[in-house]
Design a protein around this motif. Structure first.
Motif, mmCIF file in Angstrom:
data_model
loop_
_atom_site.group_PDB
_atom_site.id
_atom_site.type_symbol
_atom_site.label_atom_id
_atom_site.label_comp_id
_atom_site.label_asym_id
_atom_site.label_seq_id
_atom_site.Cartn_x
_atom_site.Cartn_y
_atom_site.Cartn_z
ATOM 1 N N GLN A 67 85.717 64.251 65.439
ATOM 2 C CA GLN A 67 86.766 64.525 64.465
ATOM 3 C C GLN A 67 88.174 64.371 65.029
ATOM 4 O O GLN A 67 89.154 64.644 64.342
ATOM 5 C CB GLN A 67 86.586 65.948 63.916
ATOM 6 N N GLY A 68 88.277 63.959 66.302
ATOM 7 C CA GLY A 68 89.590 63.830 66.929
ATOM 8 C C GLY A 68 90.423 62.716 66.322
ATOM 9 O O GLY A 68 89.894 61.768 65.717
ATOM 10 N N ARG A 69 91.721 62.817 66.496
ATOM 11 C CA ARG A 69 92.639 61.818 65.944
ATOM 12 C C ARG A 69 93.321 61.048 67.083
ATOM 13 O O ARG A 69 93.264 61.436 68.239
ATOM 14 C CB ARG A 69 93.681 62.494 65.067
ATOM 15 N N GLY A 70 93.968 59.987 66.715
ATOM 16 C CA GLY A 70 94.686 59.181 67.688
ATOM 17 C C GLY A 70 93.744 58.359 68.544
ATOM 18 O O GLY A 70 92.536 58.280 68.296
ATOM 19 N N VAL A 71 94.328 57.749 69.567
ATOM 20 C CA VAL A 71 93.551 56.874 70.443
ATOM 21 C C VAL A 71 92.456 57.652 71.176
ATOM 22 O O VAL A 71 91.305 57.211 71.257
ATOM 23 C CB VAL A 71 94.472 56.181 71.471
ATOM 24 N N LYS A 72 92.812 58.846 71.685
ATOM 25 C CA LYS A 72 91.818 59.647 72.411
ATOM 26 C C LYS A 72 90.669 60.036 71.486
ATOM 27 O O LYS A 72 89.496 59.960 71.872
ATOM 28 C CB LYS A 72 92.479 60.901 72.973
ATOM 29 N N GLY A 73 90.993 60.447 70.278
ATOM 30 C CA GLY A 73 89.950 60.813 69.323
ATOM 31 C C GLY A 73 89.054 59.638 68.986
ATOM 32 O O GLY A 73 87.833 59.780 68.874
#
Length: 223
Positions: A67-73
Motif C-alpha cells: 500500500q506504499g506510495r511513491g517510488v519506494k512504495g
C-alpha cells in the motif's frame, strides 16, 4: 514474467554474495500443493526460503507492504508481488483466520506455501511451541508438510536493524510429513492438530538444533 525475472536476477546474486548452504532441496515436491514449515529468526527468512527453494513459495506479508506510495512504495510492492507474497491484514482473530484461508487458496491452486508455526520471529534464538495453524492447513488441504530450518539469518538482519549484513546462511529442507484427516468430532480434530503440529516442530528442531522451549512466542511483544 516478473517473478521469473526477479528470480533470474536475485538467485545468482544472493548465492554469490551470501554463499548459502542448501541441504535437502530434493525433499521439496516439484509440483502439487505443499506446505513449507520453518523456524523464524529474521524478517529476511521470507526472502531467503523462496530464493533457495526449487519452486516458487508464497508467504504471507503485511498488507502495508502493498500500500506504499511513491517510488519506494512501488518498488516494495513490485518486489513482494514478484516473490509471490500474499498480502494480509494482521492483529485480530478474524485476520488470522483470513490468513489461513488465503494460504489454503494457494494450496488449492497446487502451489507451495511457507508458514512459521511459531507465529513470529524468535527474539532469543530459541525454538518456540508451534501454533496449530500449520496442522489445520495440512489436514484440511491434504498437502504434505516439508519441515525447514533456516540458520544464520538473524545475523544478516538482527531484530531492530534496517540494512542487511553479509553473513552466510544455511537452509535445510527435511523429509515431507503426511497427516491423515481425523474422524469426526471437534475434540478429536483439535487433538489431531496439536499432535501434527508437535510432530512438525520436532522435525524442525531436528534440522535446526535450536534450544527448545515449551512456551508460545509472545506475538504482542514481537510486534
Amino acid at each position: 514474467m516478473l517473478h521469473t525475472t526477479v528470480r533470474l536476477v536475485l538467485v545468482p546474486l544472493a548465492r554469490l554474495v551470501y554463499r548459502p548452504v542448501i541441504e535437502g532441496r530434493e525433499n521439496v515436491p516439484r509440483s502439487g500443493p505443499v506446505i513449507l514449515a520453518a523456524n523464524h529468526l529474521s524478517f529476511i527468512d521470507s526472502v531467503v526460503i523462496p530464493l533457495v527453494a526449487p519452486r516458487p513459495v508464497a508467504f504471507l506479508a503485511k498488507a502495508e507492504y502493498f500500500q506504499g506510495r511513491g517510488v519506494k512504495g512501488w518498488l516494495t510492492r513490485r518486489f513482494f508481488t514478484a516473490i509471490d507474497a500474499v498480502p494480509v491484514e494482521r492483529g485480530t482473530h478474524r485476520a488470522a483466520q483470513a490468513s489461513l484461508e488465503a494460504a489454503r487458496d494457494v494450496l488449492a491452486r497446487g502451489g507451495a506455501f511457507g508458514i512459521y508455526p511459531e507465529g513470529t520471529r524468535s527474539r532469543d534464538g530459541r525454538l518456540y511451541r508451534g501454533r496449530t495453524g500449520v496442522a489445520w492447513l495440512a489436514l484440511t488441504s491434504g498437502a504434505p508438510v516439508v519441515p525447514v530450518a533456516v540458520l544464520g539469518t538473524d545475523r544478516i538482519q538482527p531484530v531492530g536493524t534496517r540494512l542487511p549484513r553479509i553473513r552466510r546462511v544455511t537452509v535445510r529442507f527435511g523429509t515431507p510429513l503426511h497427516f491423515a484427516q481425523p474422524s469426526s468430532g471437534t475434540q478429536r480434530a483439535a487433538q489431531a492438530r496439536r499432535v501434527a503440529t508437535d510432530q512438525v516442530m520436532d522435525a524442525i528442531h531436528a534440522l535446526s538444533g535450536q534450544e527448545r522451549t515449551a512456551d508460545y512466542n509472545d506475538l504482542s511483544a514481537a510486534a
